[in-house]
Write a protein that holds these residues in place. Structure first.
Motif, PDB file in Angstrom:
ATOM      1  N   ALA A 275       0.846  -1.195   0.000  1.00 38.47           N
ATOM      2  CA  ALA A 275       0.000   0.000   0.000  1.00 38.47           C
ATOM      3  C   ALA A 275       0.876   1.237   0.000  1.00 38.47           C
ATOM      4  O   ALA A 275       2.006   1.215   0.474  1.00 38.47           O
ATOM      5  CB  ALA A 275      -0.905   0.005   1.231  1.00 38.47           C
TER       6      ALA A 275
ATOM      7  N   TRP B  95      -4.727   5.712   3.227  1.00 37.92           N
ATOM      8  CA  TRP B  95      -4.263   4.860   2.136  1.00 37.92           C
ATOM      9  C   TRP B  95      -4.599   5.513   0.813  1.00 37.92           C
ATOM     10  O   TRP B  95      -5.746   5.834   0.537  1.00 37.92           O
ATOM     11  CB  TRP B  95      -4.947   3.504   2.197  1.00 37.92           C
ATOM     12  CG  TRP B  95      -4.510   2.638   3.323  1.00 37.92           C
ATOM     13  CD1 TRP B  95      -4.104   3.040   4.567  1.00 37.92           C
ATOM     14  CD2 TRP B  95      -4.450   1.227   3.317  1.00 37.92           C
ATOM     15  NE1 TRP B  95      -3.797   1.956   5.337  1.00 37.92           N
ATOM     16  CE2 TRP B  95      -4.001   0.823   4.597  1.00 37.92           C
ATOM     17  CE3 TRP B  95      -4.743   0.266   2.378  1.00 37.92           C
ATOM     18  CZ2 TRP B  95      -3.823  -0.504   4.932  1.00 37.92           C
ATOM     19  CZ3 TRP B  95      -4.568  -1.058   2.711  1.00 37.92           C
ATOM     20  CH2 TRP B  95      -4.110  -1.434   3.981  1.00 37.92           C
ATOM     21  N   GLU B  96      -3.578   5.678  -0.038  1.00 39.83           N
ATOM     22  CA  GLU B  96      -3.793   6.168  -1.401  1.00 39.83           C
ATOM     23  C   GLU B  96      -4.183   5.013  -2.310  1.00 39.83           C
ATOM     24  O   GLU B  96      -5.060   5.142  -3.144  1.00 39.83           O
ATOM     25  CB  GLU B  96      -2.516   6.803  -1.955  1.00 39.83           C
ATOM     26  CG  GLU B  96      -2.270   8.200  -1.509  1.00 39.83           C
ATOM     27  CD  GLU B  96      -1.042   8.758  -2.223  1.00 39.83           C
ATOM     28  OE1 GLU B  96      -0.671   8.283  -3.313  1.00 39.83           O
ATOM     29  OE2 GLU B  96      -0.446   9.685  -1.655  1.00 39.83           O
ATOM     30  N   SER B  97      -3.450   3.919  -2.172  1.00 41.60           N
ATOM     31  CA  SER B  97      -3.704   2.755  -3.024  1.00 41.60           C
ATOM     32  C   SER B  97      -3.225   1.495  -2.324  1.00 41.60           C
ATOM     33  O   SER B  97      -2.387   1.541  -1.425  1.00 41.60           O
ATOM     34  CB  SER B  97      -3.006   2.915  -4.371  1.00 41.60           C
ATOM     35  OG  SER B  97      -1.636   3.156  -4.189  1.00 41.60           O
ATOM     36  N   HIS B  98      -3.772   0.366  -2.765  1.00 42.27           N
ATOM     37  CA  HIS B  98      -3.459  -0.924  -2.149  1.00 42.27           C
ATOM     38  C   HIS B  98      -3.642  -2.005  -3.208  1.00 42.27           C
ATOM     39  O   HIS B  98      -4.587  -1.960  -3.987  1.00 42.27           O
ATOM     40  CB  HIS B  98      -4.404  -1.162  -0.969  1.00 42.27           C
ATOM     41  CG  HIS B  98      -4.255  -2.524  -0.365  1.00 42.27           C
ATOM     42  ND1 HIS B  98      -5.119  -3.550  -0.634  1.00 42.27           N
ATOM     43  CD2 HIS B  98      -3.329  -3.014   0.495  1.00 42.27           C
ATOM     44  CE1 HIS B  98      -4.738  -4.625   0.038  1.00 42.27           C
ATOM     45  NE2 HIS B  98      -3.660  -4.321   0.727  1.00 42.27           N
ATOM     46  N   ARG B  99      -2.723  -2.969  -3.241  1.00 44.06           N
ATOM     47  CA  ARG B  99      -2.830  -4.100  -4.174  1.00 44.06           C
ATOM     48  C   ARG B  99      -2.342  -5.366  -3.497  1.00 44.06           C
ATOM     49  O   ARG B  99      -1.479  -5.336  -2.639  1.00 44.06           O
ATOM     50  CB  ARG B  99      -1.959  -3.887  -5.416  1.00 44.06           C
ATOM     51  CG  ARG B  99      -2.269  -2.690  -6.237  1.00 44.06           C
ATOM     52  CD  ARG B  99      -3.342  -2.949  -7.281  1.00 44.06           C
ATOM     53  NE  ARG B  99      -3.456  -1.862  -8.209  1.00 44.06           N
ATOM     54  CZ  ARG B  99      -3.904  -0.651  -7.939  1.00 44.06           C
ATOM     55  NH1 ARG B  99      -4.270  -0.342  -6.731  1.00 44.06           N
ATOM     56  NH2 ARG B  99      -3.980   0.273  -8.866  1.00 44.06           N
TER      57      ARG B  99
ATOM     58  N   LEU C 269       2.545   0.697  -7.612  1.00 43.48           N
ATOM     59  CA  LEU C 269       1.817   1.582  -6.708  1.00 43.48           C
ATOM     60  C   LEU C 269       2.446   2.969  -6.604  1.00 43.48           C
ATOM     61  O   LEU C 269       1.744   3.969  -6.459  1.00 43.48           O
ATOM     62  CB  LEU C 269       1.719   0.955  -5.314  1.00 43.48           C
ATOM     63  CG  LEU C 269       0.822  -0.265  -5.204  1.00 43.48           C
ATOM     64  CD1 LEU C 269       0.941  -0.892  -3.821  1.00 43.48           C
ATOM     65  CD2 LEU C 269      -0.625   0.100  -5.484  1.00 43.48           C
TER      66      LEU C 269
END
Length: 159
Positions: A4, A13-17, A39
């Protein structure tokens, strides 16, 4: 394996994978790097924190071993990530990292002391006091102990 991008002091959180980690350390490291680059989108991180599913030496950033993936024994993960991203990196085991996260951003944020238990294929305990782990000789006191979970199931047959 998940990663993340978190921004700001509040930990938004900006982004998560998530992705599969592989069966060998080199495959997992490749997945970590690919996922991180995806990310970050070309940005340089201010810092990197790693929660590793096994014992680590926090002071050196070395993985002692993984109980799930072969090839991590005495692996210099911190230096590999610092070289790749040119940013400070800290690594701790998953129970300690989760306890610190809960103490700072989660259920324990208003508590002076937090006792955290991770229960999965093994049970790990971590004690956090005023948002810092209680350490000990050779990192042993950080983790309260490990034990494999053994479920005893009694069957109730109607026959």
């Amino acid at each position: 394996l998940s990663a993340a991008v978190v921004s700001g002091e509040v930990g938004e959180w900006e982004s998560h994978r998530r992705t599969e980690s592989g069966t060998q350390a080199y495959e997992s490291l490749e997945s970590i790097l690919d996922l991180s680059h995806e990310l970050l989108k070309g940005r340089k991180p201010a810092a990197i924190g790693v929660s590793f599913g096994g014992p680590v030496i926090v002071e050196t950033g070395h993985v002692v071993r993984s109980f799930q993936v072969a090839g991590w024994d005495n692996f210099p993960l911190q230096s590999k990530l610092q070289s790749e991203f040119k940013a400070p990196v800290i690594i701790d085991n998953d129970a300690n990292a989760a306890a610190l996260g809960e103490a700072r951003f989660g259920a324990g944020r208003d508590c002076k002391n937090l006792f955290y238990i991770t229960a999965s294929y093994r049970t790990e305990k971590s004690f956090t006091r005023v948002r810092q782990h209680i350490g000990g000789a050779q990192n042993c006191a950080r983790q309260g102990g490990k034990s494999k979970n053994r479920m005893r199931v009694k069957r109730a047959d109607n026959h």
